[in-house]
Scaffold this motif. Structure first.
Motif, PDB file in Angstrom:
ATOM      1  N   PHE A  82       1.747  11.704   5.859  1.00  0.00           N
ATOM      2  CA  PHE A  82       2.606  10.546   6.085  1.00  0.00           C
ATOM      3  C   PHE A  82       2.137   9.736   7.291  1.00  0.00           C
ATOM      4  O   PHE A  82       1.512  10.249   8.218  1.00  0.00           O
ATOM      5  N   GLN A  83       2.510   8.448   7.255  1.00  0.00           N
ATOM      6  CA  GLN A  83       2.136   7.515   8.310  1.00  0.00           C
ATOM      7  C   GLN A  83       2.610   8.019   9.676  1.00  0.00           C
ATOM      8  O   GLN A  83       1.919   7.896  10.659  1.00  0.00           O
ATOM      9  N   SER A  84       3.823   8.610   9.697  1.00  0.00           N
ATOM     10  CA  SER A  84       4.370   9.101  10.968  1.00  0.00           C
ATOM     11  C   SER A  84       4.235  10.623  11.065  1.00  0.00           C
ATOM     12  O   SER A  84       4.907  11.250  11.858  1.00  0.00           O
ATOM     13  N   LYS A 100       0.826  -1.218   0.000  1.00  0.00           N
ATOM     14  CA  LYS A 100       0.000   0.000   0.000  1.00  0.00           C
ATOM     15  C   LYS A 100       0.856   1.262   0.000  1.00  0.00           C
ATOM     16  O   LYS A 100       0.661   2.164  -0.815  1.00  0.00           O
ATOM     17  N   THR A 101       1.816   1.322   0.941  1.00  0.00           N
ATOM     18  CA  THR A 101       2.663   2.509   1.029  1.00  0.00           C
ATOM     19  C   THR A 101       3.443   2.705  -0.258  1.00  0.00           C
ATOM     20  O   THR A 101       3.546   3.822  -0.772  1.00  0.00           O
ATOM     21  N   THR A 102       3.975   1.625  -0.798  1.00  0.00           N
ATOM     22  CA  THR A 102       4.740   1.718  -2.035  1.00  0.00           C
ATOM     23  C   THR A 102       3.869   2.297  -3.157  1.00  0.00           C
ATOM     24  O   THR A 102       4.319   3.137  -3.935  1.00  0.00           O
ATOM     25  N   LEU A 129      -3.283   9.666   1.911  1.00  0.00           N
ATOM     26  CA  LEU A 129      -3.217   9.504   3.363  1.00  0.00           C
ATOM     27  C   LEU A 129      -2.727   8.098   3.688  1.00  0.00           C
ATOM     28  O   LEU A 129      -3.399   7.124   3.346  1.00  0.00           O
ATOM     29  N   ASP A 130      -1.557   8.005   4.311  1.00  0.00           N
ATOM     30  CA  ASP A 130      -0.969   6.702   4.588  1.00  0.00           C
ATOM     31  C   ASP A 130      -1.229   6.304   6.040  1.00  0.00           C
ATOM     32  O   ASP A 130      -0.504   6.707   6.932  1.00  0.00           O
ATOM     33  N   GLU A 131      -2.239   5.514   6.274  1.00  0.00           N
ATOM     34  CA  GLU A 131      -2.639   5.088   7.617  1.00  0.00           C
ATOM     35  C   GLU A 131      -2.539   6.241   8.611  1.00  0.00           C
ATOM     36  O   GLU A 131      -1.863   6.129   9.632  1.00  0.00           O
ATOM     37  N   PRO A 132      -3.213   7.339   8.320  1.00  0.00           N
ATOM     38  CA  PRO A 132      -3.030   8.526   9.169  1.00  0.00           C
ATOM     39  C   PRO A 132      -3.587   8.329  10.565  1.00  0.00           C
ATOM     40  O   PRO A 132      -3.228   9.059  11.477  1.00  0.00           O
TER      41      PRO A 132
HETATM   42 MG   LIG Z   1       2.548   1.132   5.006  1.00  0.00          MG
END
Ligand SMILES: [Mg+2]
Ligand SMILES: Nc1ncnc2c1ncn2[C@@H]1O[C@H](COP(=O)(O)OP(=O)(O)O)[C@@H](O)[C@H]1O
Lengths: 257, 375
Positions: free
Chosen positions: B82-84, B43-45, B156-159
């Protein structure tokens, strides 16, 4: 009870570390009874009022500061660039460079100083101010690379990606995000370089020709009795160092606040 | 259409490992699109390739018909949460939010920053530093920092991944509200199926670098395309059929464990003769005797082996004659009594709620989540 012991041990360690500095500070207010006596004879402010009393000493201090500033500037720029290259790019010889960068730190100074002398002599370079600068840059660069690289390794690559995602080009990303975040490492490296260069004796002694730096002056003076003004310079340097550390801490607190 | 985001045969390999495998999908302009899959499925990729932070090994990314595959991240009208969060630690919240506008050369950023901070309900926080905010507040700053640029697509990456459950639910509603308000295309990555279903118009279920199924949440849930989807999005009882399908009118019939079951032809995705008959646990009804089976329903018999009370429903495990344990969710509506373990029951379902899927050769019944750990 245990807390008690931790406190006592801590205080003893601090005492051990700072005792020599107290002695130096005390002796800077001493009026020695004779040239070769080091006991506290009589309190005076003369040494502080007239720090350049002994001939040539202030010249040597000025020269050391000049050399340290130059070496720091060159080593910090070169070392920072190297740290970025090593941390960010894969190239042939990267692992070898990473290893070699530790050599100047691991090699005994006597060996470094003498081999550098051999190199200068073989190359027909006349010894003096500039050979000292070159020698100091050489060992300072290692410390700069190691310090800046550690800071870069702790930098989250997402921050730079986020900047680029927010329309900052490569250059903008570098000076708005990367540089400010790595700056504390670069400043630390520069301070370290300055103090390493300022007090280096062994390597300098091999490569200075007729140039006299402050450590060399002190060494020479020790044969004839160290003038009390040396303690003034020592104490002043210590106070400046403390001041810089305190200022750094305050700036850090501000940035965090 | 005009502003659709389209990925065409996109592949990303890291050395010998393929993280995203020949992926093709279209995200319509203005959609709330969820990319759902287990951790490590790519997913992130996929998002990073849309943002320009990763270059595809093959394939094409277009936005509104323009090829953006090789554009640098700062050249794309796309922003990322970003996720973080990746907030700039040395800048104030105001400067974090203003960052994109300033890079685009906007002179007076203050009014827009103020408006954006109030949209995410952080009006008085502009002067603070990121580390002085809580996780939920940082998440909203990250959102404001991206949204202020009015990107064509927001990634939105697992926000919500780092937030606790209550805040998570609250932020889901918030995000959905903001998306409706600003009308920007959202591509939302998550491994939480409930989050994907409640928030998105369209969900793409990813597995091993591929899209397994794409569609509206209800559509995917009611009629999953693969055994993976059937058990990743909720649970399913999948019974292995033997022999092929027989057709009679609009119905198909299949034999499983010696009984014949029928399913409407429209509810079949089976292409071969290795087939699963699937029914969701809440579509199964427990009755005490065959006489009580509603007309037109299919049924089989079994023994209750376990029950767990979960408030709105009771979840039963029913062991069949051939030793497969079916999951059955019975609503606690007060109509039926509870069944003790050991009770003989008849399990009935409406054939229109069953579905047929292709089954891998040799795969047996699959009656509980294949993916137990989703985190
Ligand atoms: Mg990810
Ligand atoms: N830079 C990289 N180098 C090597 N492998 C990577 C890299 N980035 C991601 N991967 C691998 O690709 C797969 C998919 O990763 P990712 O897209 O982050 O998954 P997800 O976001 O769905 O959890 C993972 O197995 C991961 O280890």
């Amino acid at each position: 009870m245990r807390r008690h012991w931790v406190l006592v041990t801590g205080l003893l360690v601090l005492l051990y570390l700072f005792l020599p500095i107290f002695v130096v500070a005390a002796l800077s207010f001493n009026e020695p009874s004779s040239r070769l006596s080091y006991d506290f004879h009589r309190f005076t402010l003369d040494n502080w009022a007239n720090p350049c009393g002994p001939g040539d000493m202030c010249d040597a201090v000025g020269r050391s500061i000049e050399i340290a500033l130059l070496a720091t500037l060159i080593a910090t720029v070169l070392g920072t660039l190297m740290a970025f290259a090593l941390a960010r790019h894969r190239f042939r010889g990267r692992d070898a460079t990473n290893l070699l960068i530790f050599m100047p730190m691991a090699t005994p100074e006597v060996v470094m100083g003498s081999s550098l002398l051999a190199l200068f002599v073989a190359g027909g370079v006349s010894l003096g101010f500039w050979t000292v600068v070159v020698a100091h840059v050489m060992f300072c660069v290692s410390f700069v690379v190691v310090t800046v690289k550690a800071r870069l390794a702790g930098l989250d690559p997402r921050l730079e990606e986020a900047a680029m995602d927010l329309y900052a080009g490569e250059w903008q990303t570098f000076y708005r995000i990367t540089l400010p975040l790595v700056a504390p490492g670069i400043v630390a490296a520069a301070l370290l370089s300055f103090s390493l260069s300022f007090d280096d004796f062994i390597i300098t002694n091999f490569n200075s020709g007729t140039t006299v730096t402050f450590p060399m002056y002190v060494w020479g003076a020790a044969q004839r009795g160290i003038p009390p003004q040396v303690n003034v310079i020592g104490t002043a340097m210590f106070l400046i160092a403390v001041l810089i550390v305190v200022a750094g801490e305050i700036i850090n607190r501000r940035r965090a606040a | 259409m005009s502003g659709d985001l389209r990925l065409t045969n996109v592949t990303k390999s890291f050395g010998p490992f393929t993280a995203v495998d020949d992926l093709t999908l279209t995200v319509p302009q203005g959609a709330f699109f969820a990319l759902l899959g287990a951790s490590g499925c790519g997913k992130t990729t996929t998002l990073r390739m849309v943002a320009g932070l990763e270059e595809p090994s093959a394939g094409q990314v277009t936005l509104g018909g323009t090829d953006i595959t090789r554009l640098r991240p700062y050249q794309r009208p796309v922003n990322t949460v970003f996720q973080s969060y990746a907030l700039f630690p040395h800048l104030s919240i105001t400067e974090n939010v203003a960052f994109g506008l300033r890079r685009k050369g906007v002179k007076n950023v203050a009014p827009q920053v103020e408006q954006m901070l109030s949209l995410v309900q952080l009006d008085d926080f502009g002067g603070r530093r990121p580390h002085q905010l809580s996780g939920g507040q940082q998440q909203r700053v990250a959102l404001a920092r991206a949204l202020i640029n009015h990107p064509q697509v927001l990634l939105l990456d697992e926000p919500l991944g780092a937030l606790d459950l209550k805040l998570r639910r609250q932020m889901q509603i918030e995000l959905k509200r903001i998306q409706t308000e600003v009308g920007i295309t959202f591509v939302h990555v998550t491994h939480d199926q409930e989050e994907a279903m409640t928030m998105a118009d369209t969900v793409a279920v990813m597995n091993d670098g591929r899209i397994e199924q794409l569609g509206a949440p209800a559509e995917i849930y009611e009629f999953p395309a693969t055994p993976f989807v059937a058990n990743f999005l909720g649970q399913s009882n999948l019974l292995a059929g033997t022999g092929g399908l027989a057709r009679s009118g609009d119905d198909l019939s299949i034999t499983a464990h010696g009984s014949r079951f029928t399913v409407p032809a429209a509810r079949s995705r089976a292409t071969g003769d290795k087939i699963y008959l699937g029914v969701r646990p809440e579509k199964l009804h427990l009755v005490t005797s065959e006489a009580d089976v509603p007309s037109g329903f299919q049924h089989l018999t079994g023994t209750v082996t376990d029950s767990s009370y979960v408030g709105v429903s009771t979840q039963y495990l029913v062991r069949t004659a051939w030793d497969t344990e079916l999951s059955v969710f019975a609503p606690n509506s007060g109509l039926g009594g509870s069944l003790p373990p050991g009770a003989e029951v008849t399990v009935a379902w409406n054939p229109a709620h069953a579905f047929l899927l292709d089954r891998l050769d040799g795969a047996g019944d699959a009656t509980h989540a294949l993916v137990e750990e989703r985190a």
